[in-house]
Design an enzyme around this catalytic site. Structure first.
Site, PDB file in Angstrom:
ATOM      1  N   GLU A   1      -4.507   4.876  20.316  1.00 10.58           N
ATOM      2  CA  GLU A   1      -4.665   3.696  19.480  1.00 10.58           C
ATOM      3  C   GLU A   1      -5.278   2.554  20.278  1.00 10.58           C
ATOM      4  O   GLU A   1      -4.819   2.247  21.382  1.00 10.58           O
ATOM      5  CB  GLU A   1      -3.270   3.286  18.962  1.00 10.58           C
ATOM      6  CG  GLU A   1      -3.298   2.476  17.713  1.00 10.58           C
ATOM      7  CD  GLU A   1      -3.401   3.352  16.443  1.00 10.58           C
ATOM      8  OE1 GLU A   1      -3.581   4.585  16.555  1.00 10.58           O
ATOM      9  OE2 GLU A   1      -3.321   2.762  15.350  1.00 10.58           O
TER      10      GLU A   1
ATOM     11  N   TYR B   1       0.840  -1.200   0.000  1.00 11.47           N
ATOM     12  CA  TYR B   1       0.000   0.000   0.000  1.00 11.47           C
ATOM     13  C   TYR B   1       0.882   1.259   0.000  1.00 11.47           C
ATOM     14  O   TYR B   1       0.687   2.180  -0.794  1.00 11.47           O
ATOM     15  CB  TYR B   1      -0.905  -0.036   1.240  1.00 11.47           C
ATOM     16  CG  TYR B   1      -1.809   1.157   1.384  1.00 11.47           C
ATOM     17  CD1 TYR B   1      -3.016   1.209   0.696  1.00 11.47           C
ATOM     18  CD2 TYR B   1      -1.472   2.223   2.205  1.00 11.47           C
ATOM     19  CE1 TYR B   1      -3.851   2.305   0.820  1.00 11.47           C
ATOM     20  CE2 TYR B   1      -2.296   3.319   2.337  1.00 11.47           C
ATOM     21  CZ  TYR B   1      -3.489   3.357   1.642  1.00 11.47           C
ATOM     22  OH  TYR B   1      -4.302   4.432   1.764  1.00 11.47           O
ATOM     23  N   ASP B   2       1.873   1.252   0.905  1.00 12.59           N
ATOM     24  CA  ASP B   2       2.769   2.410   0.991  1.00 12.59           C
ATOM     25  C   ASP B   2       3.506   2.617  -0.329  1.00 12.59           C
ATOM     26  O   ASP B   2       3.672   3.754  -0.785  1.00 12.59           O
ATOM     27  CB  ASP B   2       3.792   2.209   2.118  1.00 12.59           C
ATOM     28  CG  ASP B   2       3.142   2.367   3.489  1.00 12.59           C
ATOM     29  OD1 ASP B   2       2.081   3.014   3.571  1.00 12.59           O
ATOM     30  OD2 ASP B   2       3.690   1.836   4.467  1.00 12.59           O
TER      31      ASP B   2
ATOM     32  N   LYS C   1       8.671   4.207   9.093  1.00 13.71           N
ATOM     33  CA  LYS C   1       8.094   2.857   9.009  1.00 13.71           C
ATOM     34  C   LYS C   1       9.188   1.788   9.016  1.00 13.71           C
ATOM     35  O   LYS C   1      10.257   1.984   8.445  1.00 13.71           O
ATOM     36  CB  LYS C   1       7.263   2.709   7.719  1.00 13.71           C
ATOM     37  CG  LYS C   1       6.102   3.671   7.607  1.00 13.71           C
ATOM     38  CD  LYS C   1       4.988   3.397   8.573  1.00 13.71           C
ATOM     39  CE  LYS C   1       3.990   2.388   8.120  1.00 13.71           C
ATOM     40  NZ  LYS C   1       3.043   2.737   7.121  1.00 13.71           N
TER      41      LYS C   1
ATOM     42  N   LYS D   1       7.885  13.375  16.912  1.00 14.64           N
ATOM     43  CA  LYS D   1       7.053  14.590  16.989  1.00 14.64           C
ATOM     44  C   LYS D   1       7.882  15.728  17.578  1.00 14.64           C
ATOM     45  O   LYS D   1       8.601  15.519  18.562  1.00 14.64           O
ATOM     46  CB  LYS D   1       5.841  14.341  17.907  1.00 14.64           C
ATOM     47  CG  LYS D   1       4.920  13.259  17.411  1.00 14.64           C
ATOM     48  CD  LYS D   1       3.827  12.906  18.424  1.00 14.64           C
ATOM     49  CE  LYS D   1       3.043  11.704  17.919  1.00 14.64           C
ATOM     50  NZ  LYS D   1       2.203  11.096  18.960  1.00 14.64           N
TER      51      LYS D   1
ATOM     52  N   TYR E   1      -1.823   9.030  22.850  1.00 14.75           N
ATOM     53  CA  TYR E   1      -0.620   9.685  22.338  1.00 14.75           C
ATOM     54  C   TYR E   1      -0.890  11.066  21.731  1.00 14.75           C
ATOM     55  O   TYR E   1       0.019  11.728  21.260  1.00 14.75           O
ATOM     56  CB  TYR E   1       0.097   8.807  21.313  1.00 14.75           C
ATOM     57  CG  TYR E   1      -0.777   8.295  20.174  1.00 14.75           C
ATOM     58  CD1 TYR E   1      -1.374   9.167  19.279  1.00 14.75           C
ATOM     59  CD2 TYR E   1      -1.001   6.930  20.014  1.00 14.75           C
ATOM     60  CE1 TYR E   1      -2.165   8.710  18.256  1.00 14.75           C
ATOM     61  CE2 TYR E   1      -1.790   6.454  18.985  1.00 14.75           C
ATOM     62  CZ  TYR E   1      -2.375   7.346  18.108  1.00 14.75           C
ATOM     63  OH  TYR E   1      -3.175   6.895  17.110  1.00 14.75           O
TER      64      TYR E   1
ATOM     65  N   LYS F   1       5.015   3.357  16.794  1.00 13.58           N
ATOM     66  CA  LYS F   1       3.777   3.558  16.057  1.00 13.58           C
ATOM     67  C   LYS F   1       2.974   2.276  16.233  1.00 13.58           C
ATOM     68  O   LYS F   1       3.352   1.210  15.736  1.00 13.58           O
ATOM     69  CB  LYS F   1       4.080   3.817  14.581  1.00 13.58           C
ATOM     70  CG  LYS F   1       2.835   4.086  13.775  1.00 13.58           C
ATOM     71  CD  LYS F   1       3.217   4.583  12.388  1.00 13.58           C
ATOM     72  CE  LYS F   1       2.000   5.012  11.587  1.00 13.58           C
ATOM     73  NZ  LYS F   1       1.033   3.963  11.357  1.00 13.58           N
TER      74      LYS F   1
ATOM     75  N   CYS G   1     -10.288 -41.588  10.310  1.00 15.64           N
ATOM     76  CA  CYS G   1      -9.065 -40.786  10.198  1.00 15.64           C
ATOM     77  C   CYS G   1      -8.738 -40.195  11.579  1.00 15.64           C
ATOM     78  O   CYS G   1      -9.514 -39.410  12.116  1.00 15.64           O
ATOM     79  CB  CYS G   1      -9.275 -39.665   9.184  1.00 15.64           C
ATOM     80  SG  CYS G   1      -7.833 -38.597   9.048  1.00 15.64           S
TER      81      CYS G   1
HETATM   82  S1  IVH Z   1       0.222  10.724  16.229  1.00 20.06           S
HETATM   83  C1  IVH Z   1      -1.699  14.351  14.086  1.00 20.06           C
HETATM   84  N1  IVH Z   1       1.362   8.673  17.389  1.00 20.06           N
HETATM   85  O1  IVH Z   1      -0.826   6.077  12.908  1.00 20.06           O
HETATM   86  C2  IVH Z   1      -1.040  13.028  14.243  1.00 20.06           C
HETATM   87  N2  IVH Z   1      -0.177   8.232  15.645  1.00 20.06           N
HETATM   88  O2  IVH Z   1      -0.428   6.527  10.075  1.00 20.06           O
HETATM   89  C3  IVH Z   1      -1.720  12.162  15.194  1.00 20.06           C
HETATM   90  N3  IVH Z   1      -0.545   5.851  15.241  1.00 20.06           N
HETATM   91  O3  IVH Z   1      -3.720   7.985  12.434  1.00 20.06           O
HETATM   92  C4  IVH Z   1      -1.190  10.794  15.215  1.00 20.06           C
HETATM   93  N4  IVH Z   1       0.805   5.113  16.792  1.00 20.06           N
HETATM   94  O4  IVH Z   1      -3.794   5.983  14.076  1.00 20.06           O
HETATM   95  C5  IVH Z   1       0.504   9.075  16.440  1.00 20.06           C
HETATM   96  N5  IVH Z   1       2.407   6.984  18.548  1.00 20.06           N
HETATM   97  C6  IVH Z   1       1.554   7.368  17.613  1.00 20.06           C
HETATM   98  C7  IVH Z   1       0.860   6.451  16.823  1.00 20.06           C
HETATM   99  C8  IVH Z   1       0.003   6.932  15.836  1.00 20.06           C
HETATM  100  C9  IVH Z   1      -0.052   4.768  15.854  1.00 20.06           C
HETATM  101  C10 IVH Z   1      -1.494   5.805  14.111  1.00 20.06           C
HETATM  102  C11 IVH Z   1      -2.633   6.762  14.189  1.00 20.06           C
HETATM  103  C12 IVH Z   1      -2.487   7.617  12.955  1.00 20.06           C
HETATM  104  C13 IVH Z   1      -1.740   6.695  12.060  1.00 20.06           C
HETATM  105  C14 IVH Z   1      -1.028   7.421  10.944  1.00 20.06           C
END
Ligand code: IVH
Length: 708
Positions: free
Chosen positions: A183, A45-46, A323, A299, A235, A127, A452
């Site tokens: 999440e 997908y990516d 990723k 972040k 998060y 993530k 069997c």
């Molecule tokens: S921050 C504005 N932190 O990944 C950004 N997202 O691919 C808010 N996700 O929609 C998201 N772990 O569902 C953030 N530590 C994490 C995360 C996380 C999983 C998911 C989340 C997001 C998606 C984006």
């Protein structure tokens, strides 16, 4: 299809490929977000999304109105109320290499006008591979929970979110308005146990923990959500009446202090070197975390900087997801073994030279079925460009967040010149019976039935499973042990009951064994005795007849009401003709395939004798007749929609069926009545349009309670 470098594309090529990508990614998005059933791996997908972006970057004028680059998720599915997010739920941009991370940091610095000697701290955290959820608290009370949906409008899953123990219902010291985002995920151990239960019940198994989490959260019956162990890591946040902190890490500490679970692997980094070191550290722990993660999120820590950086159309400028590469590895295929399941299905399993895939040592992988090995799909079309898989091949193994590894491809340049195609057995390796393939079935099955041993053990495991006899202390593990035990043999269901009572049987022989004491032996004995009285529907389900799951068993029980009637019809029936056959097909929900399986089970000598021996041990409770002529709802087709306040969906459905109504999921011209609770949406509207009677839950209860 050969893939041209983006710079070789003509405008015409580019236009065609963008149209193709919009369609493929659109379908993939829908499958992933709405149906909880992905059609491609995240890595694929990516890669397609990146290709789409690269083409758009070269031909900006060709960017489509429905470009996949502008989409966060997919439209929400029907069935839940909708909630518009006060603050949009964003996605994250992706980084796939160290260079991408360095570029991200430089972009941020440039945007903020920071010089090299000025500090820029960033957080790094796993993530989580689950589904995002937004929780709204007002005056410290959880008032609403919504999925991301398309980022603007999500699904209202408030009832279900309340079932998740990591989610506090009440907060003290929180801002008056507080939206916490995070999440929902399922741990590996819980996922494996859930799938084992699904198999036992004959229900759909989930492809991976993320789909299991999504399927469990998006349940119309919150009791089901409650029975599925879900977790939540906070998060991020949405609307707020007061700030949580001045930094990202401070906000996470505040969330933790308020009672939310936050991920323990979050660290603060001063530069890209520290970020990449944390990435390596998290990746090294990936396999032992006990839940799926698919990357590391960085972040910007200072919330003033975050505010200045703001958002692009769907992603923040202040964060990025780094990723992990797809979990791929190469190894030798040492052997192909065939496992035989309850219904006789022959499943090929690859035995591999052990190899580490994404931190997990893999020595087995599924090969699906004989067509997959031969390089064809179920329609006979080539897969892997027709390359077959042979013992001795060098193969590509992958784990796409799944627990079960798969073989994706084979390198035929490494193949020995004397290697031969794998010949799928036509004889059952467990019992020597013929293994046949019915037309339209991708699976070859052993025809040996109960002779069997593999089928017999699997049938016994099904027999004692939850929806069937559900005998405490007699699970799959014990069944395996007793099956192979010469002194206390359980080879067929009847043995469970005869063994328990036979002279000097279970009690005396078991209590001196390893792992068994007087109390556990007595408990098992009692548990078995308690199940001699068994409701008809459970017995029918327990027989493990192909195509007869628990709801079909309930249908049959409701129709025949007694074992004698059920047995008499099946004994007399002939496949394809006659009054008995017609009676079977006349039952709403029974088709020719199921009817034939039922008739077969009563006509094969070994299977029939085994059923008779079992029934001789039991007292079978009659079922309540489905056709309740006195009931005002008998024969009606009804639909429940919206929130039911006085009973669960499951209970509503069961009582309606007991009174002779048929419960369906969608409203059509055939619907007689719609029972609409608060929040009823499109179904109630459709009923009104079609002139179908709509009643409240209370009216329904009054109508049906007069006729309990
Ligand atoms: S921050 C504005 N932190 O990944 C950004 N997202 O691919 C808010 N996700 O929609 C998201 N772990 O569902 C953030 N530590 C994490 C995360 C996380 C999983 C998911 C989340 C997001 C998606 C984006």
């Amino acid at each position: 299809m050969t893939i041209k470098d983006v710079f070789e594309l003509t405008e015409q090529d580019a236009r065609a490929e963008l149209a193709h990508l919009a369609s493929v990614l659109g379908t993939a998005n829908l499958a992933y977000h709405t149906a909880d059933a992905p059609v491609m791996s995240d890595a694929e997908y990516d890669a397609l999304r990146r290709r789409n972006q690269a083409i758009e970057a070269r031909f900006p004028g060709l960017k489509r109105a429905d470009s996949p680059s502008d989409k966060v998720g997919a439209k929400v599915s029907d069935g839940f109320g909708k909630i518009a997010h006060e603050v949009r739920m964003m996605s994250l941009g992706n980084a796939f290499s160290d260079d991408d991370v360095v570029e991200f940091e430089q972009r941020v610095r440039k945007y903020l006008g920071l010089r090299d000697n000025e500090a820029l701290d960033l957080t790094a955290e796993p993530k989580i591979d689950g589904l995002s959820l937004s929780l709204r608290y007002e005056q410290g009370q959880l008032v609403q929970a919504a999925t991301r949906g398309d980022g603007e409008v999500g699904e209202n899953v408030t009832y279900n979110a309340r079932m998740i123990s990591d989610i506090p219902q009440v907060l003290t010291g929180a801002p008056d308005i507080l939206e916490i985002r995070g999440e929902v995920y399922m741990r590996h151990a819980d996922f494996t146990a859930l799938n084992a239960r699904q198999v036992e019940k004959g229900d759909k198994v989930f492809a991976n923990p993320r789909n299991a989490a999504a399927g469990s959260l998006r349940q119309l019956d919150s009791k089901i959500t409650k029975s599925r162990p879900l977790h939540f890591y906070a998060y991020a946040w949405g609307a707020l009446s007061a700030p949580l902190a001045t930094t990202q890490s401070g906000a996470i500490s505040t969330m933790s202090a308020l009672g939310f679970s936050v991920n323990p692997l979050l660290v603060l980094c001063k530069n890209t070197a520290e970020m990449l070191a944390q990435y390596a550290l998290i990746e090294a722990q990936r396999a032992s975390l006990g839940y799926d993660i698919d990357g590391v999120v960085y972040k910007v820590n200072d919330l003033l900087y975050q505010e200045r950086l703001g958002f692009r159309s769907t992603t923040p400028r202040w964060a990025i997801a780094h990723k992990f590469p797809a979990e791929l590895a190469h190894t030798w295929l040492e052997d192909i073994e065939i496992q035989v399941g309850r219904t006789g299905a022959l499943s090929p399993v690859a035995r591999l030279k052990p190899v580490t895939v994404g931190g997990v040592v893999v020595s087995n992988a599924t090969l699906h079925n004989e067509d997959y090995i031969a390089g064809r799909d179920s329609n006979g079309l080539p897969i892997r460009e027709g390359r077959d898989i042979r013992i001795g091949d060098w193969v590509e193994v992958y784990r796409a967040g799944d627990v079960i590894p798969k073989i994706r491809d084979v390198d035929i340049t490494k193949r020995d010149s004397d290697s031969a195609p794998y010949v799928f057995p036509e004889i059952c390796p467990e019992c020597g019976s013929l293994a046949t393939r019915e037309e339209g079935d991708s699976v070859r099955r052993c025809s040996g039935g109960l002779i069997c041993p593999a089928q017999a053990v699997e049938k016994l495991k099904h027999f004692v499973s939850r929806g069937a006899f559900d005998i405490d202390g007699l699970g799959a593990k014990q069944i395996e042990a007793f099956f192979n035990d010469d002194q206390l043999p359980i080879r067929e269901p009847a043995d469970i009951f005869t063994l328990a009572t036979r002279d000097g049987g279970l009690l005396s022989k078991l209590k001196n064994r390893d792992g068994w004491g007087e109390i556990s032996a007595a408990n098992l004995f009692e548990a078995i005795e308690n199940k001699r009285n068994i409701p008809l529907n459970r017995l029918i389900f327990a027989l493990g007849i192909r195509h007869v799951g628990d709801s079909s068993a309930a249908l049959l029980a409701g129709h025949f009401t007694s074992w004698q009637a059920f047995e008499a019809i099946l004994t007399a029936a002939k496949i394809g003709a006659g009054d008995e056959w017609d009676e079977l097909l006349g039952i709403d929900g029974v088709g020719a395939v199921m009817a034939a399986a039922l008739v077969n089970a009563f006509h094969q000598d070994a299977s029939r004798a085994s059923i008779d021996r079992l029934v001789a041990q039991l007292q079978i409770e009659d079922a309540v007749a489905v056709k309740n002529a006195d009931s005002p709802v008998a024969g009606l087709t009804v639909v429940f929609t919206g929130t039911l306040e006085q009973m669960s969906r499951a209970e509503a459905k069961a009582t309606a069926e007991k009174l002779g109504a048929k419960v369906t999921g969608s409203v059509s011209a055939k619907t007689d009545m719609v029972i609409a609770g608060p929040g009823a949406g499109s179904k109630a509207k459709k009923a009104a349009e079609l002139g179908v009677q709509v009643v409240s839950e209370q009216e329904w209860l009054e109508l049906t309670r007069l006729n309990p």
